[in-house]
Scaffold this motif. Structure first.
Motif, PDB file in Angstrom:
ATOM      1  N   GLY A   9      -0.208  -8.423  -7.146  1.00  0.00           N
ATOM      2  CA  GLY A   9      -1.381  -9.316  -8.209  1.00  0.00           C
ATOM      3  C   GLY A   9      -1.067  -9.138  -9.477  1.00  0.00           C
ATOM      4  N   TRP A  10      -2.714 -10.031 -10.072  1.00  0.00           N
ATOM      5  CA  TRP A  10      -2.748 -10.153 -11.483  1.00  0.00           C
ATOM      6  C   TRP A  10      -3.399 -10.343 -11.530  1.00  0.00           C
ATOM      7  CZ3 TRP A  10       2.109 -11.592 -13.987  1.00  0.00           C
ATOM      8  CH2 TRP A  10       2.977 -12.151 -13.171  1.00  0.00           C
ATOM      9  N   SER A  11      -4.253  -9.314 -13.252  1.00  0.00           N
ATOM     10  CA  SER A  11      -5.050  -8.815 -14.061  1.00  0.00           C
ATOM     11  C   SER A  11      -4.589  -9.581 -15.530  1.00  0.00           C
ATOM     12  CB  SER A  11      -5.202  -7.884 -13.928  1.00  0.00           C
ATOM     13  OG  SER A  11      -5.517  -7.182 -12.762  1.00  0.00           O
ATOM     14  N   ARG A  12      -5.027  -9.930 -16.703  1.00  0.00           N
ATOM     15  CA  ARG A  12      -4.770 -10.268 -17.422  1.00  0.00           C
ATOM     16  C   ARG A  12      -5.982  -9.212 -18.766  1.00  0.00           C
ATOM     17  NH1 ARG A  12      -7.334 -16.421 -17.261  1.00  0.00           N
ATOM     18  NH2 ARG A  12      -9.763 -16.473 -17.503  1.00  0.00           N
ATOM     19  N   ILE A  15      -7.770 -12.093 -11.886  1.00  0.00           N
ATOM     20  CA  ILE A  15      -7.092 -12.878 -11.675  1.00  0.00           C
ATOM     21  C   ILE A  15      -6.901 -13.324 -10.495  1.00  0.00           C
ATOM     22  CG2 ILE A  15      -5.302 -15.124 -12.366  1.00  0.00           C
ATOM     23  CD1 ILE A  15      -7.537 -13.621 -14.466  1.00  0.00           C
ATOM     24  N   ALA A  16      -6.085 -12.460  -9.577  1.00  0.00           N
ATOM     25  CA  ALA A  16      -5.385 -13.417  -8.192  1.00  0.00           C
ATOM     26  C   ALA A  16      -5.002 -12.017  -7.597  1.00  0.00           C
ATOM     27  CB  ALA A  16      -4.546 -14.679  -8.610  1.00  0.00           C
ATOM     28  N   GLY A  17      -4.369 -12.238  -6.698  1.00  0.00           N
ATOM     29  CA  GLY A  17      -3.633 -10.892  -5.276  1.00  0.00           C
ATOM     30  C   GLY A  17      -3.814 -11.523  -4.441  1.00  0.00           C
ATOM     31  N   SER A  65      -8.219  -2.763  -4.347  1.00  0.00           N
ATOM     32  CA  SER A  65      -7.835  -2.549  -5.279  1.00  0.00           C
ATOM     33  C   SER A  65      -7.798  -2.866  -6.285  1.00  0.00           C
ATOM     34  CB  SER A  65      -7.292  -1.014  -5.018  1.00  0.00           C
ATOM     35  OG  SER A  65      -7.281  -0.377  -4.548  1.00  0.00           O
ATOM     36  N   ILE A  66      -7.261  -4.623  -6.209  1.00  0.00           N
ATOM     37  CA  ILE A  66      -6.726  -5.132  -6.773  1.00  0.00           C
ATOM     38  C   ILE A  66      -7.929  -5.698  -8.271  1.00  0.00           C
ATOM     39  CG2 ILE A  66      -4.834  -7.037  -6.983  1.00  0.00           C
ATOM     40  CD1 ILE A  66      -2.778  -6.085  -5.242  1.00  0.00           C
ATOM     41  N   MET A  67      -8.622  -5.796  -6.268  1.00  0.00           N
ATOM     42  CA  MET A  67      -9.879  -6.691  -7.085  1.00  0.00           C
ATOM     43  C   MET A  67     -10.143  -6.471  -7.572  1.00  0.00           C
ATOM     44  SD  MET A  67     -10.251  -8.874  -3.767  1.00  0.00           S
ATOM     45  CE  MET A  67     -11.311  -9.684  -3.549  1.00  0.00           C
ATOM     46  N   VAL A  77      -9.997  -3.673  -9.838  1.00  0.00           N
ATOM     47  CA  VAL A  77      -8.544  -3.698 -10.713  1.00  0.00           C
ATOM     48  C   VAL A  77      -8.099  -2.035 -11.475  1.00  0.00           C
ATOM     49  CG1 VAL A  77      -8.781  -4.047 -14.102  1.00  0.00           C
ATOM     50  CG2 VAL A  77      -9.924  -5.564 -12.226  1.00  0.00           C
ATOM     51  N   THR A  78      -7.864  -1.997 -10.301  1.00  0.00           N
ATOM     52  CA  THR A  78      -7.795   0.296 -10.134  1.00  0.00           C
ATOM     53  C   THR A  78      -6.811  -0.147  -9.208  1.00  0.00           C
ATOM     54  OG1 THR A  78      -9.627   0.160  -8.412  1.00  0.00           O
ATOM     55  CG2 THR A  78     -10.204   0.533 -10.653  1.00  0.00           C
ATOM     56  N   PRO A  79      -5.168  -1.419  -9.839  1.00  0.00           N
ATOM     57  CA  PRO A  79      -4.363  -0.926  -8.364  1.00  0.00           C
ATOM     58  C   PRO A  79      -3.342   0.343  -9.085  1.00  0.00           C
ATOM     59  CG  PRO A  79      -4.082  -2.133 -10.453  1.00  0.00           C
ATOM     60  CD  PRO A  79      -5.230  -1.985 -10.196  1.00  0.00           C
ATOM     61  N   GLU A  80      -2.555   0.583  -8.333  1.00  0.00           N
ATOM     62  CA  GLU A  80      -1.618   2.138  -8.492  1.00  0.00           C
ATOM     63  C   GLU A  80      -0.615   1.230  -9.561  1.00  0.00           C
ATOM     64  OE1 GLU A  80      -0.267   3.540  -4.989  1.00  0.00           O
ATOM     65  OE2 GLU A  80       0.728   4.681  -4.912  1.00  0.00           O
ATOM     66  N   HIS A  81       0.016   0.393  -9.521  1.00  0.00           N
ATOM     67  CA  HIS A  81       0.635   0.553  -9.687  1.00  0.00           C
ATOM     68  C   HIS A  81       0.701  -0.610 -10.708  1.00  0.00           C
ATOM     69  CE1 HIS A  81       3.445   2.733  -7.980  1.00  0.00           C
ATOM     70  NE2 HIS A  81       3.170   2.536  -6.538  1.00  0.00           N
TER      71      HIS A  81
END
Length: 121
Positions: free
Chosen positions: A33-36, A46-48, A102-104, A106-110
């Motif tokens: 995914g992408w966060s900003r 932003i997107a997953g 987790s990406i959505m 905003v707590t992704p592992e990486h």
């Protein structure tokens, strides 16, 4: 390691494509995914895209303008950004997690290093 590239300065209404190269993880097992993060604001989703690429999810702010995709053969994930607005100005981060949720939230592992996107109005 997640290495993002493709950021830059663009005029409002223009387009950019961000790329992210993943290494050191079994890419096809991970949702991507992408966060900003804009100045003075928290990081936001932003997107997953799920590990197989068959399902995507977008924040309302970018829905219809941004498209996420992935190439599992090349360990790459992309973010095509069209109709850019000044409010899209932010540092964009490539992220990975075994779970899309987790990406959505905003707590992704990486997290990768960010790439700056600046949209001039």
């Amino acid at each position: 390691q997640l290495q993002a590239s493709g950021g830059g300065l663009v005029q409002a209404g223009g387009s950019l494509r961000l790329s992210c190269a993943a290494s050191g993880l079994t890419f096809s097992n991970y949702a991507m995914g992408w966060s900003r993060q804009a100045p003075g604001r928290d990081r936001e989703f932003i997107a997953g895209i799920i590990k197989g690429g068959g399902s995507t999810n977008y924040a309302d702010a970018v829905k219809g303008r941004f498209t996420i995709s992935r190439d599992n053969a090349k360990n790459l994930v992309y973010l095509q950004m069209n109709s850019l607005k000044a409010e899209d100005t932010a540092v964009y981060y490539c992220v990975a997690d075994l779970k899309l949720h987790s990406i959505m939230v905003v707590t992704p592992e990486h997290w990768g290093q960010g790439t700056q996107v600046t949209v001039s109005s």
